[in-house]
Design a protein around this motif. Structure first.
Motif, PDB file in Angstrom:
ATOM      1  N   GLU A  80      -3.174  -1.000 -11.442  1.00 50.86           N
ATOM      2  CA  GLU A  80      -2.982  -2.420 -11.126  1.00 50.86           C
ATOM      3  C   GLU A  80      -2.077  -2.532  -9.909  1.00 50.86           C
ATOM      4  OE1 GLU A  80      -1.494  -4.573 -14.452  1.00 50.86           O
ATOM      5  OE2 GLU A  80      -3.221  -4.109 -15.704  1.00 50.86           O
ATOM      6  N   PRO A  81      -2.412  -3.447  -9.002  1.00 50.54           N
ATOM      7  CA  PRO A  81      -1.561  -3.635  -7.819  1.00 50.54           C
ATOM      8  C   PRO A  81      -0.190  -4.189  -8.229  1.00 50.54           C
ATOM      9  CG  PRO A  81      -3.462  -5.113  -7.751  1.00 50.54           C
ATOM     10  CD  PRO A  81      -3.593  -4.282  -8.971  1.00 50.54           C
ATOM     11  N   ASN A  82       0.813  -3.801  -7.467  1.00 50.80           N
ATOM     12  CA  ASN A  82       2.167  -4.288  -7.711  1.00 50.80           C
ATOM     13  C   ASN A  82       2.709  -4.933  -6.434  1.00 50.80           C
ATOM     14  OD1 ASN A  82       2.661  -2.091  -6.082  1.00 50.80           O
ATOM     15  ND2 ASN A  82       3.554  -0.844  -7.690  1.00 50.80           N
ATOM     16  N   THR A  83       3.971  -5.242  -6.420  1.00 53.15           N
ATOM     17  CA  THR A  83       4.583  -5.888  -5.260  1.00 53.15           C
ATOM     18  C   THR A  83       4.510  -4.997  -4.028  1.00 53.15           C
ATOM     19  OG1 THR A  83       6.097  -6.989  -6.775  1.00 53.15           O
ATOM     20  CG2 THR A  83       6.674  -7.037  -4.450  1.00 53.15           C
ATOM     21  N   GLN A  84       4.694  -3.710  -4.221  1.00 54.11           N
ATOM     22  CA  GLN A  84       4.608  -2.774  -3.101  1.00 54.11           C
ATOM     23  C   GLN A  84       3.214  -2.810  -2.470  1.00 54.11           C
ATOM     24  OE1 GLN A  84       5.129   1.314  -4.279  1.00 54.11           O
ATOM     25  NE2 GLN A  84       4.936   2.082  -2.195  1.00 54.11           N
ATOM     26  N   THR A  85       2.173  -2.908  -3.265  1.00 54.96           N
ATOM     27  CA  THR A  85       0.801  -2.981  -2.755  1.00 54.96           C
ATOM     28  C   THR A  85       0.622  -4.214  -1.866  1.00 54.96           C
ATOM     29  OG1 THR A  85       0.098  -2.001  -4.843  1.00 54.96           O
ATOM     30  CG2 THR A  85      -1.628  -2.913  -3.433  1.00 54.96           C
ATOM     31  N   HIS A  86       1.123  -5.339  -2.342  1.00 54.75           N
ATOM     32  CA  HIS A  86       0.999  -6.591  -1.570  1.00 54.75           C
ATOM     33  C   HIS A  86       1.813  -6.543  -0.282  1.00 54.75           C
ATOM     34  CE1 HIS A  86      -1.158  -8.117  -4.973  1.00 54.75           C
ATOM     35  NE2 HIS A  86      -0.088  -8.162  -5.748  1.00 54.75           N
ATOM     36  N   LEU A  87       3.002  -5.931  -0.325  1.00 56.50           N
ATOM     37  CA  LEU A  87       3.829  -5.839   0.885  1.00 56.50           C
ATOM     38  C   LEU A  87       3.185  -4.939   1.942  1.00 56.50           C
ATOM     39  CD1 LEU A  87       7.438  -5.642  -0.591  1.00 56.50           C
ATOM     40  CD2 LEU A  87       6.384  -7.552   0.620  1.00 56.50           C
ATOM     41  N   ILE A  88       2.580  -3.843   1.516  1.00 57.57           N
ATOM     42  CA  ILE A  88       1.898  -2.961   2.469  1.00 57.57           C
ATOM     43  C   ILE A  88       0.727  -3.692   3.109  1.00 57.57           C
ATOM     44  CG2 ILE A  88       0.541  -0.853   2.692  1.00 57.57           C
ATOM     45  CD1 ILE A  88       2.339   0.343   0.492  1.00 57.57           C
ATOM     46  N   ALA A  89      -0.041  -4.434   2.306  1.00 56.54           N
ATOM     47  CA  ALA A  89      -1.165  -5.206   2.853  1.00 56.54           C
ATOM     48  C   ALA A  89      -0.673  -6.278   3.826  1.00 56.54           C
ATOM     49  CB  ALA A  89      -1.968  -5.834   1.725  1.00 56.54           C
ATOM     50  N   LEU A  90       0.460  -6.924   3.509  1.00 55.25           N
ATOM     51  CA  LEU A  90       1.019  -7.938   4.398  1.00 55.25           C
ATOM     52  C   LEU A  90       1.460  -7.325   5.722  1.00 55.25           C
ATOM     53  CD1 LEU A  90       1.981 -10.894   4.787  1.00 55.25           C
ATOM     54  CD2 LEU A  90       4.166 -10.149   3.832  1.00 55.25           C
ATOM     55  N   CYS A  91       2.099  -6.154   5.663  1.00 57.32           N
ATOM     56  CA  CYS A  91       2.518  -5.472   6.894  1.00 57.32           C
ATOM     57  C   CYS A  91       1.312  -5.097   7.752  1.00 57.32           C
ATOM     58  CB  CYS A  91       3.328  -4.231   6.567  1.00 57.32           C
ATOM     59  SG  CYS A  91       4.974  -4.601   5.939  1.00 57.32           S
ATOM     60  N   LEU A  92       0.247  -4.655   7.119  1.00 58.77           N
ATOM     61  CA  LEU A  92      -0.963  -4.328   7.879  1.00 58.77           C
ATOM     62  C   LEU A  92      -1.552  -5.575   8.542  1.00 58.77           C
ATOM     63  CD1 LEU A  92      -2.644  -1.778   5.461  1.00 58.77           C
ATOM     64  CD2 LEU A  92      -1.605  -1.286   7.690  1.00 58.77           C
ATOM     65  N   CYS A  93      -1.454  -6.720   7.864  1.00 59.46           N
ATOM     66  CA  CYS A  93      -1.930  -7.984   8.475  1.00 59.46           C
ATOM     67  C   CYS A  93      -1.061  -8.373   9.676  1.00 59.46           C
ATOM     68  CB  CYS A  93      -1.884  -9.118   7.455  1.00 59.46           C
ATOM     69  SG  CYS A  93      -3.260  -9.155   6.341  1.00 59.46           S
ATOM     70  N   LEU A  94       0.258  -8.226   9.526  1.00 56.82           N
ATOM     71  CA  LEU A  94       1.165  -8.629  10.593  1.00 56.82           C
ATOM     72  C   LEU A  94       1.018  -7.746  11.832  1.00 56.82           C
ATOM     73  CD1 LEU A  94       4.405  -9.394   8.556  1.00 56.82           C
ATOM     74  CD2 LEU A  94       2.807 -11.029   9.582  1.00 56.82           C
ATOM     75  N   PHE A  95       0.668  -6.491  11.638  1.00 55.21           N
ATOM     76  CA  PHE A  95       0.507  -5.587  12.774  1.00 55.21           C
ATOM     77  C   PHE A  95      -0.947  -5.487  13.236  1.00 55.21           C
ATOM     78  CE2 PHE A  95       4.520  -4.010  10.896  1.00 55.21           C
ATOM     79  CZ  PHE A  95       5.335  -4.234  11.988  1.00 55.21           C
ATOM     80  N   VAL A 101      -6.522  -3.617   5.832  1.00 59.09           N
ATOM     81  CA  VAL A 101      -5.799  -4.448   4.874  1.00 59.09           C
ATOM     82  C   VAL A 101      -6.175  -4.096   3.433  1.00 59.09           C
ATOM     83  CG1 VAL A 101      -5.505  -6.812   4.049  1.00 59.09           C
ATOM     84  CG2 VAL A 101      -5.398  -6.315   6.477  1.00 59.09           C
ATOM     85  N   CYS A 102      -7.424  -3.731   3.167  1.00 58.15           N
ATOM     86  CA  CYS A 102      -7.860  -3.457   1.798  1.00 58.15           C
ATOM     87  C   CYS A 102      -7.497  -2.053   1.321  1.00 58.15           C
ATOM     88  CB  CYS A 102      -9.355  -3.688   1.665  1.00 58.15           C
ATOM     89  SG  CYS A 102     -10.325  -2.575   2.681  1.00 58.15           S
ATOM     90  N   LEU A 103      -7.013  -1.187   2.207  1.00 60.56           N
ATOM     91  CA  LEU A 103      -6.700   0.188   1.815  1.00 60.56           C
ATOM     92  C   LEU A 103      -5.657   0.305   0.694  1.00 60.56           C
ATOM     93  CD1 LEU A 103      -6.787   2.275   5.119  1.00 60.56           C
ATOM     94  CD2 LEU A 103      -8.368   2.328   3.193  1.00 60.56           C
ATOM     95  N   PRO A 104      -4.550  -0.450   0.703  1.00 62.24           N
ATOM     96  CA  PRO A 104      -3.586  -0.309  -0.402  1.00 62.24           C
ATOM     97  C   PRO A 104      -4.182  -0.658  -1.767  1.00 62.24           C
ATOM     98  CG  PRO A 104      -2.599  -1.543   1.396  1.00 62.24           C
ATOM     99  CD  PRO A 104      -4.028  -1.350   1.738  1.00 62.24           C
ATOM    100  N   TYR A 105      -5.180  -1.557  -1.770  1.00 61.93           N
ATOM    101  CA  TYR A 105      -5.804  -1.947  -3.033  1.00 61.93           C
ATOM    102  C   TYR A 105      -6.829  -0.906  -3.501  1.00 61.93           C
ATOM    103  CZ  TYR A 105      -3.566  -6.377  -2.070  1.00 61.93           C
ATOM    104  OH  TYR A 105      -2.634  -7.348  -1.812  1.00 61.93           O
TER     105      TYR A 105
END
Length: 129
Positions: A80-95, A101-105
């Protein structure tokens, strides 16, 4: 008729009680320490709280004894995704790494591994990476 035990006077913290008249020595008019009783001492013991048996789990399925049904099992793992998963996806979006973006999931190492017993479906524990 049995005699009644003398009353016990307990000093309450922050409150001073007057000493009863029966504890004064009538002849000298002073306080007689031999007549006083020591306050009752209450000892409270606290039992340690045990959370349960330690179950060694990892990112992958683990072989162990189920704490619920006591069977020797290989756990089922649900990621199950956690906060770390969402933060990594957010960082990939910002950069501006839109395709990634879907890789952490999709990666199990970026998610929590929840372990369940295959016999009784009891939750055993979570491995957080």
């Amino acid at each position: 008729m049995p005699s009644q035990p003398p009353p016990v006077y307990v000093q309450t913290p922050g409150y001073s009680q007057p000493i009863p008249a029966q504890y004064y020595n009538g002849q000298q008019g002073g306080y007689n320490p031999n007549l006083t009783q020591q306050p009752a001492c209450v000892v409270i013991t606290q039992q340690p709280i045990v959370a349960g048996p330690y179950v060694p789990i990892a990112q992958s399925p683990s072989r162990l004894n189920c704490p619920n049904c006591h069977a020797d099992v290989l756990t089922n793992v649900k990621y199950e995704p956690n906060t770390q998963t969402h933060l990594i996806a957010l960082c990939l979006c910002l950069f501006v790494c839109w395709p990634c973006v879907c890789l952490p999931y999709c990666m199990d190492s970026c998610q929590n591994a929840n372990h369940y017993c295959p016999n009784c479906n009891a939750f055993i524990g979570t491995y957080q990476s």
